[in-house]
Design a protein around this motif. Structure first.
Motif, PDB file in Angstrom:
ATOM      1  N   ARG A  32     -17.400   3.128   3.553  1.00  0.00           N
ATOM      2  CA  ARG A  32     -17.912   3.589   4.843  1.00  0.00           C
ATOM      3  C   ARG A  32     -19.230   4.319   4.617  1.00  0.00           C
ATOM      4  NH1 ARG A  32     -14.465   6.897   9.441  1.00  0.00           N
ATOM      5  NH2 ARG A  32     -16.062   6.861  11.058  1.00  0.00           N
ATOM      6  N   ARG A  42     -19.191  17.547  12.960  1.00  0.00           N
ATOM      7  CA  ARG A  42     -18.008  16.960  13.608  1.00  0.00           C
ATOM      8  C   ARG A  42     -17.753  15.547  13.090  1.00  0.00           C
ATOM      9  NH1 ARG A  42     -17.522  16.993  20.065  1.00  0.00           N
ATOM     10  NH2 ARG A  42     -17.243  19.203  19.579  1.00  0.00           N
ATOM     11  N   ASP A  43     -18.824  14.747  12.983  1.00  0.00           N
ATOM     12  CA  ASP A  43     -18.661  13.375  12.490  1.00  0.00           C
ATOM     13  C   ASP A  43     -18.212  13.363  11.031  1.00  0.00           C
ATOM     14  OD1 ASP A  43     -19.369  12.292  14.910  1.00  0.00           O
ATOM     15  OD2 ASP A  43     -21.486  12.031  14.384  1.00  0.00           O
ATOM     16  N   GLU A  45     -16.529  15.744   9.438  1.00  0.00           N
ATOM     17  CA  GLU A  45     -15.142  16.213   9.370  1.00  0.00           C
ATOM     18  C   GLU A  45     -14.172  15.095   9.734  1.00  0.00           C
ATOM     19  OE1 GLU A  45     -12.582  20.085  10.846  1.00  0.00           O
ATOM     20  OE2 GLU A  45     -14.095  19.250  12.201  1.00  0.00           O
ATOM     21  N   SER A  46     -14.517  14.351  10.777  1.00  0.00           N
ATOM     22  CA  SER A  46     -13.666  13.239  11.196  1.00  0.00           C
ATOM     23  C   SER A  46     -13.552  12.196  10.094  1.00  0.00           C
ATOM     24  CB  SER A  46     -14.240  12.606  12.466  1.00  0.00           C
ATOM     25  OG  SER A  46     -13.516  11.449  12.824  1.00  0.00           O
ATOM     26  N   THR A  47     -14.668  11.918   9.430  1.00  0.00           N
ATOM     27  CA  THR A  47     -14.671  10.910   8.371  1.00  0.00           C
ATOM     28  C   THR A  47     -13.883  11.373   7.150  1.00  0.00           C
ATOM     29  OG1 THR A  47     -16.844  10.126   9.090  1.00  0.00           O
ATOM     30  CG2 THR A  47     -16.151   9.528   6.867  1.00  0.00           C
ATOM     31  N   TYR A  49     -11.425  13.629   6.942  1.00  0.00           N
ATOM     32  CA  TYR A  49     -10.013  13.981   7.093  1.00  0.00           C
ATOM     33  C   TYR A  49      -9.198  12.988   7.919  1.00  0.00           C
ATOM     34  CZ  TYR A  49     -11.579  18.291   4.992  1.00  0.00           C
ATOM     35  OH  TYR A  49     -12.120  19.207   4.116  1.00  0.00           O
ATOM     36  N   THR A  50      -9.815  11.874   8.310  1.00  0.00           N
ATOM     37  CA  THR A  50      -9.054  10.810   8.967  1.00  0.00           C
ATOM     38  C   THR A  50      -8.633   9.802   7.912  1.00  0.00           C
ATOM     39  OG1 THR A  50     -10.289  11.059  11.035  1.00  0.00           O
ATOM     40  CG2 THR A  50      -9.098   8.990  10.697  1.00  0.00           C
ATOM     41  N   ALA A  51      -7.347   9.637   7.746  1.00  0.00           N
ATOM     42  CA  ALA A  51      -6.828   8.756   6.697  1.00  0.00           C
ATOM     43  C   ALA A  51      -6.775   7.314   7.180  1.00  0.00           C
ATOM     44  CB  ALA A  51      -5.438   9.208   6.272  1.00  0.00           C
ATOM     45  N   SER A  52      -7.112   6.397   6.282  1.00  0.00           N
ATOM     46  CA  SER A  52      -6.980   4.976   6.572  1.00  0.00           C
ATOM     47  C   SER A  52      -5.538   4.551   6.323  1.00  0.00           C
ATOM     48  CB  SER A  52      -7.926   4.166   5.680  1.00  0.00           C
ATOM     49  OG  SER A  52      -7.669   2.785   5.820  1.00  0.00           O
ATOM     50  N   GLU A  57     -10.603   5.264   1.245  1.00  0.00           N
ATOM     51  CA  GLU A  57     -12.006   5.095   1.614  1.00  0.00           C
ATOM     52  C   GLU A  57     -12.935   5.694   0.565  1.00  0.00           C
ATOM     53  OE1 GLU A  57     -12.528   4.901   6.420  1.00  0.00           O
ATOM     54  OE2 GLU A  57     -12.485   6.869   5.491  1.00  0.00           O
ATOM     55  N   LYS A  87     -10.856  10.959  -1.369  1.00  0.00           N
ATOM     56  CA  LYS A  87     -11.906   9.974  -1.108  1.00  0.00           C
ATOM     57  C   LYS A  87     -13.089  10.181  -2.060  1.00  0.00           C
ATOM     58  CE  LYS A  87     -10.774   9.561   3.807  1.00  0.00           C
ATOM     59  NZ  LYS A  87     -11.257   9.602   5.204  1.00  0.00           N
TER      60      LYS A  87
END
Length: 228
Positions: A32, A42-43, A45-47, A49-52, A57, A87
């Motif tokens: 990614r 914000r973007d 943090e989302s990347t 801590y959001t698990a696939s 990732e 990651k």
């Protein structure tokens, strides 16, 4: 794990990044890429801590460290330094990053790709009557270094020559000063002022979208005109 790829040899640093990503792809990682010079906390943090659901990732952040200092940049760097997840994070910048910025990542693996020797040979080839050699070196250099870096270094070189002619002494070693004096002696002050003025016009035209030509295209035309 954080790895940082930077340096004036942007082609070489890009290859090192691609080699690392190729290994991650073989290991089943999803790649990614985020544009670092526009990244918000914000973007990021989302990347982070959001698990696939299907794979691990690897995150590529381009040109974050070379971005102008801002609250968003500082916050993003703090988040990266404190990240403890699984990651792989790759920071790639098209130019060399300063030591203070690199020291913020004490555990990172850092690769600095230096400018190729051809780039310095190109700078030294810039004088009237040497158009063939200069153009040959230009096209050799831009295969491994982004043209905006070559353009920026050329503008700096012309500025140094103007300083030499005006008796303003840059802080260089004696052997570097000797080379600059020899190169400056091949130009008139009017020619150098015109050269720098044309470079500024090119930069403005590209950044404002007034031209569709690249830095390399413009340098081709300019050097052909000024180095005949």
């Amino acid at each position: 794990m954080i790895q940082i790829f930077h340096g004036a040899g942007s082609g070489a640093s890009r290859k090192l990044l691609q080699d690392a990503l190729s290994k991650d792809k073989v290991a089943g990682h999803e790649i990614r890429t985020l544009v670092g010079d526009k990244l918000t906390p914000r973007d990021l943090e989302s990347t982070l801590y959001t698990a696939s659901l299907f794979s691990t990732e690897s995150i590529v952040l381009e040109n974050l460290l070379g971005r102008l200092r801002s609250k968003d940049k500082d916050t993003c760097i703090t988040m990266l330094v404190n990240y403890q997840g699984d990651k792989n994070i790759y920071l790639w910048d098209k130019k060399e990053i300063t030591a203070p910025n690199l020291k913020k990542f004490p555990s990172a693996k850092i690769s600095n790709s230096k400018a190729p020797t051809e780039l310095f040979a190109f700078m030294e080839s810039i004088y009237p009557g040497n158009v063939s050699r200069a153009l040959s070196l230009l096209h050799e250099v831009v295969t491994g270094t982004e043209d905006i870096i070559v353009f920026t270094m050329l503008a700096r070189q012309i500025s140094y020559l103007i300083m030499i002619q005006s008796a303003t002494i840059p802080k260089f070693s004696p052997w570097q000063m000797d080379k600059l004096r020899v190169q400056a002696s091949k130009w008139s002050s009017k020619q150098l002022s015109n050269f720098l003025s044309e470079l500024l016009k090119i930069d403005f035209a590209i950044k404002t979208g007034a031209t569709k030509l690249s830095y390399t295209d413009h340098l081709d035309l300019l050097l052909t005109s000024l180095l005949r």
